[in-house]
Design an enzyme around this catalytic site. Structure first.
Site, PDB file in Angstrom:
ATOM      1  N   ASP A  69       0.820  -1.215   0.000  1.00 44.51           N
ATOM      2  CA  ASP A  69       0.000   0.000   0.000  1.00 44.51           C
ATOM      3  C   ASP A  69       0.850   1.260   0.000  1.00 44.51           C
ATOM      4  OD1 ASP A  69       0.942  -0.421   2.577  1.00 44.51           O
ATOM      5  OD2 ASP A  69      -1.024  -0.871   3.419  1.00 44.51           O
ATOM      6  N   HIS A 138      -7.082  -5.036  10.202  1.00 44.28           N
ATOM      7  CA  HIS A 138      -6.828  -4.758   8.780  1.00 44.28           C
ATOM      8  C   HIS A 138      -5.561  -5.459   8.289  1.00 44.28           C
ATOM      9  CE1 HIS A 138      -4.489  -0.715   9.567  1.00 44.28           C
ATOM     10  NE2 HIS A 138      -3.677  -1.730   9.602  1.00 44.28           N
ATOM     11  N   GLU A 143      -9.512  -1.995   5.437  1.00 45.53           N
ATOM     12  CA  GLU A 143     -10.120  -1.759   6.742  1.00 45.53           C
ATOM     13  C   GLU A 143     -11.366  -2.647   6.895  1.00 45.53           C
ATOM     14  OE1 GLU A 143      -8.296  -0.140   8.690  1.00 45.53           O
ATOM     15  OE2 GLU A 143      -7.909   1.950   8.139  1.00 45.53           O
TER      16      GLU A 143
HETATM   17  P1  PGA Z   1       2.224  -1.893  12.660  1.00 46.54           P
HETATM   18  O1  PGA Z   1       1.121  -1.903  11.546  1.00 46.54           O
HETATM   19  O2  PGA Z   1       3.225  -2.914  12.269  1.00 46.54           O
HETATM   20  O3  PGA Z   1       2.779  -0.501  12.623  1.00 46.54           O
HETATM   21  O4  PGA Z   1       1.541  -2.223  13.942  1.00 46.54           O
HETATM   22  C1  PGA Z   1       0.574  -3.117  11.137  1.00 46.54           C
HETATM   23  C2  PGA Z   1      -0.565  -2.813  10.220  1.00 46.54           C
HETATM   24  O5  PGA Z   1      -1.235  -1.809  10.432  1.00 46.54           O
HETATM   25  O6  PGA Z   1      -0.780  -3.587   9.283  1.00 46.54           O
END
Ligand code: PGA
Length: 246
Positions: A69, A138, A143
């Site tokens: 993304d 997510h 989401e």
């Molecule tokens: P994070 O994010 O590794 O910063 O916790 C994971 C995600 O949102 O997929």
């Protein structure tokens, strides 16, 4: 159905080392195609990979990479963009040439999103996809409510996600409200998936994803339908799981 294979490891460091070893093994193939993720969780994985890169040792410059993304609305080169993150953490230190690493065009429209899908297909599809999981379940920026057959597209970020990612932005700079993400359907086409979760803040989401119903309310629950998913978590993230380590 056997479902994802879960390894509960002692520490986040162990998770990173195990993930780096798996990625390094995948890169021993002649033309590896990997899907990568950003966020805090994979930082230690990329650090572990950087340590392994050495003449005669691990090489990543022959591999092709597709990230999950990218934010919308950031100028190219913005330090909080995922492209900048990936260059800093892995692609530049690993001397991955431009043209071998790809992120969705955060400022593109449907044609660019379709082009991203086409580029993945032209590369032969993703062999190994690295994933994190958000506190709301997510994957990528899919989401809750995202369709399990969704493809690469522009999406709106939840407030929770924007708040979680705010520390990556300079004070006073708002987190973008939109992003472009591979869809859940895109992610599920990877031949193998490696999901990482570390820290107690992920415990609830991980249990819902792996042991709850397969539902669009929990995007990561779609992984229960994939035949080759390995989950690497530390004890803090795994503490709500009923099952024990394989
Ligand atoms: P994070 O994010 O590794 O910063 O916790 C994971 C995600 O949102 O997929």
């Amino acid at each position: 159905m056997s479902g994802p294979r879960v390894e509960i490891l002692d520490s986040a460091t162990d998770v990173a080392e195990r993930a780096a070893a798996r990625i390094a093994a995948a890169c021993a193939a002649p033309s590896p195609v990997l899907g990568l993720a950003t966020g805090r969780t994979p930082l230690a994985v990329y650090a572990a990979l950087r340590e392994r890169i050495a003449p005669g040792g691990l090489r990543l410059d022959h591999a092709t990479f597709f990230n999950l993304d990218e934010y919308a609305g950031l100028p190219p080169g913005h330090p909080a963009s995922f492209a900048s993150y990936m260059r800093r953490e892995l692609f530049d230190p690993a001397s991955v040439p431009e043209g071998r690493w790809h992120l969705p065009d955060g400022n593109g429209g449907p044609a660019e999103a379709d082009g991203y899908e086409a580029a993945i297909a032209a590369a032969g599809g993703i062999g190994l996809q690295l994933l994190g999981i958000g506190r709301n379940g997510h994957v990528g920026f899919n989401e809750p409510g995202a369709a399990h057959d969704s493809r690469t597209r522009r999406v709106r970020l939840t407030e929770q996600t924007r708040q979680a990612n705010a520390p990556d932005f300079p004070a006073g700079t708002p987190v973008p409200e939109h992003a472009v993400t591979m869809g859940i359907g895109t992610i599920l086409e990877a031949r193998e998936i490696l999901l990482l979760a570390t820290g107690a803040a992920k415990a609830e989401a991980l249990a819902a994803a792996l042991e709850g119903p397969v539902t669009e309310a929990v995007p990561a629950s779609a992984l229960q339908r994939h035949p080759r998913v390995t989950v690497l978590c530390d004890v803090a993230a795994g503490r709500n799981l009923r099952r024990m380590a394989a």
